[in-house]
Design an enzyme around this catalytic site. Structure first.
Site: not given
Ligand code: UDX
Length: 433
Positions: A89, A152, A202, A206, A258, A326
């Site tokens: 999506t 994640r 959700k 997020n 996401c 992405r």
């Molecule tokens: C996220 C959500 O956590 C998850 O629940 C959802 O289903 C999909 O989106 P994801 O995108 O895999 O998961 O990554 P995540 O670990 O959440 O990190 C997202 C972004 O935040 C990354 O760019 C990461 O580097 C950044 N981040 C995360 C930080 O800069 N600092 C942090 O402390 C944590």
């Protein structure tokens, strides 16, 4: 619950994880994709996504016969008890989620779903989509259930098998409870809600995480201006159980598949509902501002001018543990650096191939050769363990910009380099630490 007959449509990281994990929980799962070559690879046990534990789980599912991969959704769903929609999506025009794939699948299988089969949305869909799909199907005997994923990348299998919670929502409560029962062995709290609430969970979760990160990045900026250290500040904040320690690390901005798309989608959802979600707009703006502050920091480290500056880049993925580019903040920083005339050489342990505006190499030491500045953009642990004295020898300049506060400043200083993190005092000499 005894073993259920499940079909999962879409074998991206969410669909494949869902299918393999449900098979691991004892259900009989058929995964469907339109990509014939991909289905053939998966049927042979070959998993392209970098996701710890996933290939093993797929292998076990195939061997046990509980997991199969096929092309052709119509035939696959004919005796299903539950069908999970795990198709993309993406962000469509104006930031709203593009639901064409979800709607196309619903239209494709609508008339062949067996009566009573639950149609379950796992993809993040705008609030109201379950009801819209129900209308589209026009079948009173097919309950539509929202069961958002919270996976994640890089820890998807662990997140699936050890979730903080399961959320199931439907206007048919019994159907929602049946879907919740598929996870009975996981012993996680299950929230049973109406369809709209489950869909909103959700986005609400997020977007909260995105706002938390923007807030932390803003506090890190304040730390730099006030002479405070973000590491101590977040440690002090994180002990407060109402805040929690997670998602308090400053960085080059949040990205991935996401958070950027979900924040924009919730803005559009709010707008359509007549609510101006200013707090969320600010979080998105702050994320762009963070990118620009990082660029300015790198420009400063390069002596004020990026034109012709040679920048060595460590890390391209949006976070460590994944090869996903992405909406990677690293790429976003790189594209601005390149547009300002910098020459970029980049290394990421999980990323290869051609990327516009930079030379991608497969050896971290190569990025240092002749570099004026070295920049860490993804928090890969292996960057900590590099031979920093050797990197220093290879470099032309002596500045390291660590946008993840990943490195041990003392090690960098001992190598004869200077270290500049985020929200922390600059380290030029040992005594300053
Ligand atoms: C996220 C959500 O956590 C998850 O629940 C959802 O289903 C999909 O989106 P994801 O995108 O895999 O998961 O990554 P995540 O670990 O959440 O990190 C997202 C972004 O935040 C990354 O760019 C990461 O580097 C950044 N981040 C995360 C930080 O800069 N600092 C942090 O402390 C944590």
């Amino acid at each position: 619950m005894s073993s259920a007959r499940i079909v999962v449509i879409g074998t991206g990281y969410v669909g494949l994880t869902t299918g393999a994990c449900l098979a691991g929980l004892g259900h009989r799962v058929t995964c469907v994709d339109v990509d014939e070559a991909k289905v053939a690879r998966l049927a042979a046990g070959r998993v392209d996504i970098l996701e710890p534990g996933l290939a093993e789980l797929v292998g076990r599912g195939l061997t046990s016969g509980r997991l199969t991969f096929v092309v052709g959704a119509r035939a696959a769903v004919s005796d299903a008890e539950g069908v999970f929609l795990c198709v993309p999506t993406p962000m469509g025009a104006g930031g709203a989620a593009d639901l064409r794939a979800v709607e196309a699948v619903a239209a494709e299988i609508g008339d062949v779903l067996p009566p009573g089969c639950a149609l379950i949305t796992k993809s993040t869909v705008p609030v109201g989509t379950s009801r819209r799909i129900a209308d589209l199907l026009g079948r009173g005997d097919i309950p539509v259930v929202s069961n958002p994923e919270f996976l994640r990348e890089g820890t998807a299998v662990a997140d699936f098998l050890g979730p903080d919670r399961i959320v199931v929502g439907s206007d048919d409560r019994a159907a929602a409870e049946w879907v919740g029962g598929l996870y009975a062995d996981l012993a996680a709290p299950t929230v049973v809600a109406d369809a709209a609430s489950a869909e909103l969970v959700k986005y609400a979760a997020n977007c909260f995480l995105a706002m938390k990160l923007s807030y932390v990045n803003a506090i890190a900026e304040l730390c730099e201006r006030l002479g405070a250290d973000i590491t101590s500040v977040t440690e002090g904040m994180g002990h407060d159980r109402r805040i929690g320690r997670a998602f308090l690390k400053p960085g080059p901005g949040w990205g991935g598949s996401c958070l950027p798309k979900d924040t924009h989608a919730l803005l559009r959802i709010a707008e359509a509902a007549g609510y101006e979600f200013g707090m969320l707009t600010s979080a998105i703006d702050e994320n762009l501002a963070q990118r620009d502050r990082i660029v300015a920091k790198i420009a400063g480290a390069a002596g004020g001018n990026l034109a012709g500056a040679r920048i060595g880049v460590l890390g391209l993925a949006f976070k460590a543990g994944t090869n996903d580019l992405r909406d990677s903040p690293a790429l976003s920083v790189c594209s601005v650096l390149s547009a300002m005339g910098a020459e970029l050489t980049a290394y990421d342990p999980a990323v290869g191939g051609e990327i516009a505006g930079m030379t991608v190499v497969d050896d971290p030491y190569q990025v240092a050769k002749g570099a004026d500045v070295l920049v860490v953009l993804t928090e890969w642990d292996e960057f900590r363990k590099l031979d920093w004295s050797y990197l220093a020898e290879l470099m032309h300049g002596d500045a390291v910009v660590d946008t993840r506060n990943l490195l041990e400043p003392g090690v960098i200083l001992d190598a004869g380099l200077s270290w500049l993190g985020i929200g922390r005092p600059r380290a030029r000499e040992r005594v300053a630490l």
